[in-house]
Scaffold this motif. Structure first.
Motif, short mmCIF file in Angstrom:
data_model
loop_
_atom_site.label_atom_id
_atom_site.label_comp_id
_atom_site.label_asym_id
_atom_site.label_seq_id
_atom_site.Cartn_x
_atom_site.Cartn_y
_atom_site.Cartn_z
N GLU A 62 -28.94 9.37 49.43
CA GLU A 62 -29.09 10.74 49.92
C GLU A 62 -28.58 10.87 51.35
N GLU A 63 -28.95 9.92 52.18
CA GLU A 63 -28.54 9.93 53.59
C GLU A 63 -27.03 9.78 53.72
N MET A 64 -26.47 8.82 53.00
CA MET A 64 -25.04 8.56 53.07
C MET A 64 -24.24 9.73 52.49
N ASN A 65 -24.73 10.32 51.43
CA ASN A 65 -23.98 11.35 50.73
C ASN A 65 -23.99 12.69 51.46
N LYS A 66 -24.96 12.93 52.34
CA LYS A 66 -24.97 14.23 53.00
C LYS A 66 -23.91 14.34 54.08
N ASP A 67 -23.42 13.23 54.60
CA ASP A 67 -22.35 13.32 55.61
C ASP A 67 -21.18 12.39 55.30
N GLY A 68 -21.01 12.08 54.02
CA GLY A 68 -19.89 11.22 53.65
C GLY A 68 -19.91 10.88 52.18
N PHE A 69 -19.29 9.76 51.86
CA PHE A 69 -19.24 9.29 50.48
C PHE A 69 -18.95 7.80 50.50
N ALA A 70 -19.15 7.17 49.36
CA ALA A 70 -18.85 5.75 49.22
C ALA A 70 -18.08 5.54 47.92
N LEU A 71 -17.20 4.56 47.96
CA LEU A 71 -16.43 4.17 46.79
C LEU A 71 -16.75 2.72 46.45
N GLY A 72 -16.85 2.45 45.17
CA GLY A 72 -17.08 1.09 44.72
C GLY A 72 -15.91 0.59 43.90
N GLY A 81 -16.71 -4.59 45.47
CA GLY A 81 -16.18 -4.06 46.73
C GLY A 81 -16.79 -2.71 47.03
N LEU A 82 -16.90 -2.40 48.31
CA LEU A 82 -17.54 -1.16 48.72
C LEU A 82 -16.86 -0.63 49.98
N ALA A 83 -16.64 0.67 50.01
CA ALA A 83 -16.15 1.35 51.21
C ALA A 83 -17.04 2.57 51.45
N VAL A 84 -17.56 2.67 52.67
CA VAL A 84 -18.43 3.79 53.04
C VAL A 84 -17.69 4.63 54.08
N PHE A 85 -17.60 5.92 53.82
CA PHE A 85 -16.88 6.85 54.69
C PHE A 85 -17.87 7.89 55.21
N ASP A 97 -17.80 1.26 56.69
CA ASP A 97 -17.98 -0.08 56.14
C ASP A 97 -16.92 -0.31 55.08
N LEU A 98 -16.42 -1.53 55.05
CA LEU A 98 -15.45 -1.95 54.03
C LEU A 98 -15.70 -3.42 53.77
N LYS A 99 -16.00 -3.75 52.52
CA LYS A 99 -16.26 -5.15 52.19
C LYS A 99 -15.89 -5.43 50.74
N VAL A 100 -15.44 -6.65 50.54
CA VAL A 100 -15.07 -7.13 49.21
C VAL A 100 -15.65 -8.54 49.08
N GLY A 128 -6.91 12.13 58.45
CA GLY A 128 -6.81 10.71 58.15
C GLY A 128 -8.14 10.00 58.33
N LEU A 129 -8.02 8.70 58.53
CA LEU A 129 -9.18 7.82 58.67
C LEU A 129 -9.14 7.12 60.02
N TYR A 130 -10.31 6.69 60.48
CA TYR A 130 -10.35 5.77 61.61
C TYR A 130 -11.47 4.78 61.40
N THR A 131 -11.36 3.64 62.05
CA THR A 131 -12.39 2.62 61.98
C THR A 131 -12.38 1.79 63.25
N VAL A 132 -13.35 0.92 63.36
CA VAL A 132 -13.49 0.05 64.52
C VAL A 132 -13.65 -1.37 64.01
N ALA A 133 -12.97 -2.32 64.64
CA ALA A 133 -13.12 -3.73 64.28
C ALA A 133 -13.26 -4.55 65.56
N GLN A 134 -14.06 -5.60 65.48
CA GLN A 134 -14.19 -6.50 66.63
C GLN A 134 -12.92 -7.31 66.79
N ASP A 135 -12.55 -7.55 68.04
CA ASP A 135 -11.29 -8.26 68.30
C ASP A 135 -11.29 -9.68 67.78
N ASN A 136 -12.46 -10.29 67.55
CA ASN A 136 -12.48 -11.66 67.04
C ASN A 136 -12.48 -11.70 65.50
#
Length: 176
Positions: A62-72, A81-85, A97-100, A128-136
């Motif tokens: 409910e929380e995720m879906n009110k301001d976005g969506f997720a794909l499996g 695999g999961l992607a949360v937008f 979030d993006l994980k496989v 479009g899309l944007y995301t953040v990743a740690q430099d390491n």
């Protein structure tokens, strides 16, 4: 690997939002610099490789879906695999979030989740899309660059005064 199916996470499949995080290798750092409006990247390899895993999330549908969506991504009915937008104030939808699963990495699944997420974001009126990743997390950073994301920012302060001091966040943007 058998056929992989992709679909939006619904109330009926909300348990798939709990796909556990798995480890990844930390073997270097993406060095980012900017000169005259141009971003430059180099890779610094570490002398030792270690594994890292992010803490598991407790997504609520409910929380995720009110301001976005997720794909499996599913193989044989199992979420692999999961992607949360998430909606964002600017013109870009945030790839939160993006994980496989390790067993299925480097098989095009993350690419397909991004591609499908971008199509949905465009239909919702984002550019479009944007995301953040740690430099390491070189694997993530180079993945986004290979997907045609461009660097749009570097934050060197987020980890100051924390156990992760010395890391930076890199902001990546992809337009449709």
């Amino acid at each position: 690997m058998s056929r992989v199916d992709y679909r939006e996470i619904t109330k009926e499949s909300e348990l798939d939002l709990r796909l556990p995080n798995e480890s990844f290798d930390v073997f270097g750092k993406l060095i980012v610099s900017r000169l005259n409006e141009n971003w430059k990247t180099d890779i610094e390899l570490f002398s030792e490789v270690h594994s890292m895993v992010f803490p598991n999330e407790a997504y609520q549908f409910e929380e995720m879906n009110k301001d976005g969506f997720a794909l499996g991504a599913y193989e044989g009915g199992n979420c692999i695999g999961l992607a949360v937008f998430k909606a964002n104030w600017n013109s870009y939808m945030y790839v939160y979030d993006l994980k496989v699963n390790q067993k299925f990495r480097k098989k095009g699944i993350a690419e397909e989740l991004i591609s499908r997420g971008l199509k949905i974001a465009l239909k919702l009126g984002y550019v479009g899309l944007y995301t953040v990743a740690q430099d390491n997390n070189i694997a993530a950073c180079t993945f986004y660059l290979k997907q045609k994301f461009i660097i749009g920012g570097l934050n060197t302060n987020d980890y100051k005064h924390t156990k992760q001091e010395g890391k930076s966040d890199i902001y990546f943007y992809l337009e449709g």
